[in-house]
Design a protein around this motif. Structure first.
Motif, short mmCIF file in Angstrom:
data_model
loop_
_atom_site.label_atom_id
_atom_site.label_comp_id
_atom_site.label_asym_id
_atom_site.label_seq_id
_atom_site.Cartn_x
_atom_site.Cartn_y
_atom_site.Cartn_z
N LYS A 286 -127.18 54.22 46.21
CA LYS A 286 -125.95 52.99 46.43
C LYS A 286 -124.84 51.75 46.52
O LYS A 286 -123.76 52.19 45.95
CB LYS A 286 -126.47 52.88 47.39
CG LYS A 286 -125.06 52.52 49.58
CD LYS A 286 -124.10 54.05 49.30
CE LYS A 286 -123.07 53.21 50.29
NZ LYS A 286 -122.37 54.22 50.72
N GLN A 287 -125.77 51.05 45.38
CA GLN A 287 -124.97 50.08 44.92
C GLN A 287 -124.47 50.73 43.69
O GLN A 287 -123.37 50.20 43.37
CB GLN A 287 -125.71 49.27 44.25
CG GLN A 287 -126.22 48.23 45.44
CD GLN A 287 -127.94 47.38 44.79
OE1 GLN A 287 -128.31 47.30 43.66
NE2 GLN A 287 -128.61 46.74 45.86
N GLU B 257 -122.86 53.56 42.92
CA GLU B 257 -121.91 54.37 43.54
C GLU B 257 -120.71 53.23 44.33
O GLU B 257 -119.48 53.70 44.06
CB GLU B 257 -122.12 55.41 44.72
CG GLU B 257 -120.81 56.15 45.68
CD GLU B 257 -120.04 55.25 46.11
OE1 GLU B 257 -119.19 55.87 46.36
OE2 GLU B 257 -121.36 55.09 47.50
N GLU B 258 -121.19 52.48 44.58
CA GLU B 258 -119.93 51.90 44.65
C GLU B 258 -119.34 51.19 43.77
O GLU B 258 -118.35 50.04 44.10
CB GLU B 258 -120.66 50.35 45.64
CG GLU B 258 -121.62 51.10 47.26
CD GLU B 258 -121.81 49.63 47.67
OE1 GLU B 258 -122.13 49.25 47.86
OE2 GLU B 258 -121.96 50.14 49.09
N LYS C 188 -115.99 49.31 44.46
CA LYS C 188 -116.53 48.01 45.82
C LYS C 188 -117.23 46.87 44.94
O LYS C 188 -118.31 47.56 44.20
CB LYS C 188 -117.30 49.19 46.70
CG LYS C 188 -115.91 49.90 46.96
CD LYS C 188 -116.50 50.81 47.94
CE LYS C 188 -115.93 51.90 48.64
NZ LYS C 188 -116.83 52.66 49.77
N PRO D 94 -120.82 45.54 45.94
CA PRO D 94 -122.05 45.72 47.31
C PRO D 94 -122.55 44.67 47.95
O PRO D 94 -122.13 43.73 47.62
CB PRO D 94 -123.24 45.95 46.30
CG PRO D 94 -121.90 46.23 44.99
CD PRO D 94 -121.61 45.22 45.18
N LYS D 95 -122.45 44.67 49.55
CA LYS D 95 -122.62 44.01 50.16
C LYS D 95 -123.57 43.28 50.15
O LYS D 95 -123.56 41.54 50.59
CB LYS D 95 -123.07 44.50 51.69
CG LYS D 95 -121.44 45.32 52.05
CD LYS D 95 -121.92 45.73 53.69
CE LYS D 95 -120.74 46.68 53.83
NZ LYS D 95 -120.61 47.49 55.12
#
Length: 436
Positions: free
Chosen positions: A89-90, A92-93, A98, A100-101
């Motif tokens: 997920k990280q 991909e962001e 993007k 990562p939060k």
């Protein structure tokens, strides 16, 4: 995995490309959105069980032949990021531009405070002054960047941003990069940050190298007479006398500026003779230097004959040790700014005698700093026939560092050795002639 029916030729080729990236990498059409779904199945083994964990993300590409090429490029970028420690997920962001939060939500300020305690109280503990001057500037800037609205998303970008203002290959750039890398390693190992924040093991690319046209920033030695002339130019007031003793101590004992703060006198238990002692321990890439005994090398006043009521080449006697014991030497404050070296440099920069000497030295394509007094001690020792090992011991560094930092040490030793060999040969020849 469910069986996929009616798979087109392009889809078969696309899936095969993704599989070849590594074990567990697959791709299929998302049944809900009709877009490309990327999956990563990783084996997890423990004492209790052996199973698989699966991660999946949906990419912004339609499951069509025309989008397969762009989707594969994105997947390759994601794959590279996962290899660096990101979750799928990280990665991909990040590949989509993007942040990562998790990066934004981390307690960087708290991590900095805990890292400070670690550096001051554990391991090879550093001094508070070292933390303040060497770590605080770069780590404060780094935390500011990491808590900004658009924080860097990789350790490489963070390090580059925090050292860019310093010249490639410079000592300052090297120190900033290494100290920031220490902080990031601490955050990964102790603060449980994702492995992506592990800095590069080799920082050479970040530090860079000085351009071929760059001049060396090392300072050069000056002569005894230049030091004496400089001292004579100091004002004859309380401040001038204090600063003169600073220069005398560094010149006669070969001190680093900071070692003035670690100076004392001890007494030999057998002979009852007092001697100088330096308790400073210098931490560097080569290890930690030990506290050491200091050996004075008095300067020589080469005043021309007739100018003074004494012959030339006279050893200067400043009586530093007995004056220190009698508390007659009071040094000025040496802790402002970047420490002792900065304080000394500030005072000297205001003296006309120093400015004149600097012009003289620079006219010879050399460089004058407050370390020039220490370098002069080394030259003086070798001129008086002291070997490299003894000089290295007296100056508080290894013989390798001594020969590297003071090339005249090796050159002078070689010259003396060959001169001695030639002299011995001539003596033997003379003896043979006598007996023949």
């Amino acid at each position: 995995m469910p069986k996929v029916k009616n798979l087109d030729h392009w889809a078969i080729s696309f899936r095969e490309q993704v599989r070849q990236l590594g074990s567990g990498w697959t791709v299929r059409e998302s049944p809900k959105s009709g877009r490309v779904m990327l999956k990563l199945r990783s084996p997890v083994k423990s004492a209790e069980q052996s199973s698989n964990t699966e991660q999946a993300v949906t990419l912004p590409f339609s499951w069509t032949a025309s989008s397969a090429g762009d989707a594969y490029v994105r997947i390759r970028n994601i794959y590279a990021l996962v290899q660096k420690g990101h979750t799928l997920k990280q990665a991909e962001e990040l590949a989509a531009g993007k942040a990562p939060k998790l990066i934004e939500q981390h307690d960087w300020h708290g991590a900095l405070e805990r890292f400070k305690q670690q550096k001051l109280s554990h391991g090879t503990a550093i001094k508070p002054e070292t933390w303040q001057t060497k770590y605080v500037p770069v780590l404060t800037e780094a935390v500011g960047e990491l808590t900004s609205r658009k924080p860097p998303t990789t350790p490489e970008d963070l390090i580059d941003g925090c050292i860019r203002k310093w010249e490639p290959g410079s000592r300052s750039r090297q120190e900033r990069a290494r100290n920031l890398a220490q902080f990031l390693r601490y955050c990964v190992s102790r603060e449980r940050l994702p492995a992506i924040w592990q800095p590069p093991a080799d920082l050479k690319d970040a530090i860079g190298r000085k351009p071929a046209s760059a001049t060396s920033q090392k300072s050069n030695a000056i002569t005894d007479q230049q030091i004496l002339n400089l001292l004579a130019s100091f004002p004859d007031d309380e401040a001038g006398r204090r600063w003169a003793d600073v220069i005398r101590l560094m010149s006669e004992l070969g001190l680093r500026p900071v070692e003035l703060l670690h100076l004392s006198v001890r007494t030999d238990p057998k002979t009852k003779t007092p001697y100088w002692w330096c308790s400073y321990e210098k931490r560097s890439g080569g290890g930690v230097t030990k506290p050491r005994r200091l050996w004075p090398l008095p300067l020589v006043d080469a005043a021309p004959l007739g100018e003074l009521d004494r012959p030339g080449d006279v050893a200067v006697e400043w009586n530093l040790l007995p004056r220190w014991q009698a508390r007659l030497i009071e040094l000025p404050a040496l802790r402002s700014g970047n420490g002792a070296a900065d304080s000394i440099a500030t005072y000297l920069s205001r003296r006309a005698g120093w400015k004149s000497l600097k012009e003289q030295v620079e006219s010879q394509d050399e460089r004058l700093t407050c370390y020039s007094f220490r370098h002069s001690y080394s030259v003086r020792g070798h001129q008086r026939g002291i070997d490299n090992g003894s000089m290295a011991l007296a100056m508080g560094h290894s013989i390798e560092v001594h020969c590297r930092s003071y090339p005249w040490a090796t050159e002078a030793g070689a010259e003396a050795a060959f001169a001695k060999a030639s002299s011995t040969l001539k003596t033997l020849d003379a003896a043979l002639e006598t007996t023949s």
